[in-house]
Design an enzyme around this catalytic site. Structure first.
Site, short mmCIF file in Angstrom:
data_model
loop_
_atom_site.label_atom_id
_atom_site.label_comp_id
_atom_site.label_asym_id
_atom_site.label_seq_id
_atom_site.Cartn_x
_atom_site.Cartn_y
_atom_site.Cartn_z
N ASP A 196 0.83 -1.21 0.00
CA ASP A 196 0.00 0.00 0.00
C ASP A 196 0.86 1.26 0.00
OD1 ASP A 196 -2.22 -1.61 0.26
OD2 ASP A 196 -2.29 -1.41 2.45
N TYR B 243 6.27 -9.98 7.01
CA TYR B 243 6.04 -8.56 7.21
C TYR B 243 6.46 -8.18 8.62
CZ TYR B 243 3.26 -7.62 3.02
OH TYR B 243 2.83 -7.42 1.72
#
Lengths: 240, 240
Positions: free
Chosen positions: B51, B109
């Protein structure tokens, strides 16, 4: 009432501390916040300017105000109006004759050099990929201690007092970074960046260690190493 | 010839990894650099999108090329054309059927939360000023391990496979920061940010620990904590 305000800022997105013909400045943002709080124009006076992209951990400014609220509330109000890359760290009422520039006795600047390019730190340290002789680099750093004519290490204008005293100059290693700090009674425009550039040129053996004394004696800035980039430079503290 | 390219980027100034209607994208910059080198249009395929404002320490893309030069020279040529906030870390020739997205087995992540606002790290960690119960926070993090339906933790679209496996979830403290890492076989849009947001809502005792199982069961994203901000999130690695 006079206030002393200590601020930290990320200089990356600013065209220096003060009054540039174009672009945002740190002083401009602080003045804007204070003007909003006071509903009349307020202009701060700083200990000195910092160049475009130079950072501060503890810049000091003063301003006059009719506001008389607890210091922590005043600080919060200022921070609420400042952009997130400028933070007010402390506000203190000071005597009416306190002056952020004239009363500053000492300042400390630090400069960070890294042999590793880090995408996340590109604006916060200077990447230097060639080998540096740390022994020579430390010797060069120490050469600045004392009272000297720094005209050759600045963008010299005849009218300025170019004799300055460096009380302390240190080079430390932290992880793979090199951190150079200078504490002195005053710094001329580009002075730290030209000192660091010259230290680097000595540490890469492009210039002899004696070049520093030569620049003091001749005041010839063309003998300096390449002016070090602003992104590795921080105004760490101002002492009163 | 197919190449696998590993890249790191500071997502701050980008409108996400790929194909936004407006604004610069990471993929756009990589495609531009490769197109320039090849003098014909090259488009990379990534392991997945990130994003707007999300960072990567080791994103992986593939592309096809007629260029046959040593890998270190190819890497240098690419970096010479990329902006300084995107760096190519490694390039490797891979079999023609290698696919950055379909062949990815696992991804890691990491998410960084700091209780201290740092002007220089404001784009690289999430500032959270309220107290966090670390014991509860660790328990909440561990609840994600296993195979679950993550529909409620994403901006769910019916057509997508929402069952994912999290192999590992860890919370560590480093200095005053909290670092949460997740390794899983795939991640849906907003998934990590909603997981972290929910962990935070548990650690502040706004929500019970059981809310995680409830979101798995009900697939109801309105039960999640506030979606955590993108600036603390890093795609750390993609495993093949």
């Amino acid at each position: 009432m006079r206030y002393k305000l200590t601020i930290s800022y990320d200089g990356t997105n600013y065209n220096g501390f003060q009054s540039q013909p174009k672009g945002k400045t740190i002083a401009g943002e602080i003045n804007k916040a204070l003007t909003k709080i006071h509903k009349k124009e307020i202009k701060v006076t700083a200990s000195g300017r910092t160049d475009s992209k130079v950072h501060a951990l503890g810049q000091v400014v003063h301003f006059d105000s009719f506001i008389d609220i607890p210091e922590n509330r005043f600080l919060k109000a200022i921070n609420n109006l400042l952009p997130l890359d400028i933070r007010a760290l402390e506000i203190k009422r000071v005597p009416a004759d306190f002056h952020a520039r004239y009363d500053a006795r000492k300042k400390t600047y630090l400069y960070i050099i890294s042999p590793t390019y880090d995408v996340f730190l590109r604006n916060y340290q200077t990447y230097f990929k060639y080998p540096l002789d740390l022994e020579l680099m430390t010797q060069a750093t120490k050469k600045f201690i004392g009272t000297h004519d720094f005209a050759g290490f600045s963008s010299y204008t005849k009218s300025k007092q170019t004799t300055k005293t460096i009380y302390n100059a240190d080079l430390i290693q932290k992880d793979d970074k090199i951190i150079i700090t200078f504490t002195g009674d005053g710094f001329l425009k580009y002075m730290v960046r030209r000192m660091v550039g010259t230290i680097i040129s000595i540490a890469t053996k492009k210039k002899p260690l004696t070049v520093i004394e030569e620049i003091f004696a001749t005041r010839d800035s063309s003998l300096c190493g390449k002016t070090a980039s602003p992104n590795g430079l921080y105004l760490q503290a101002v002492f009163y």
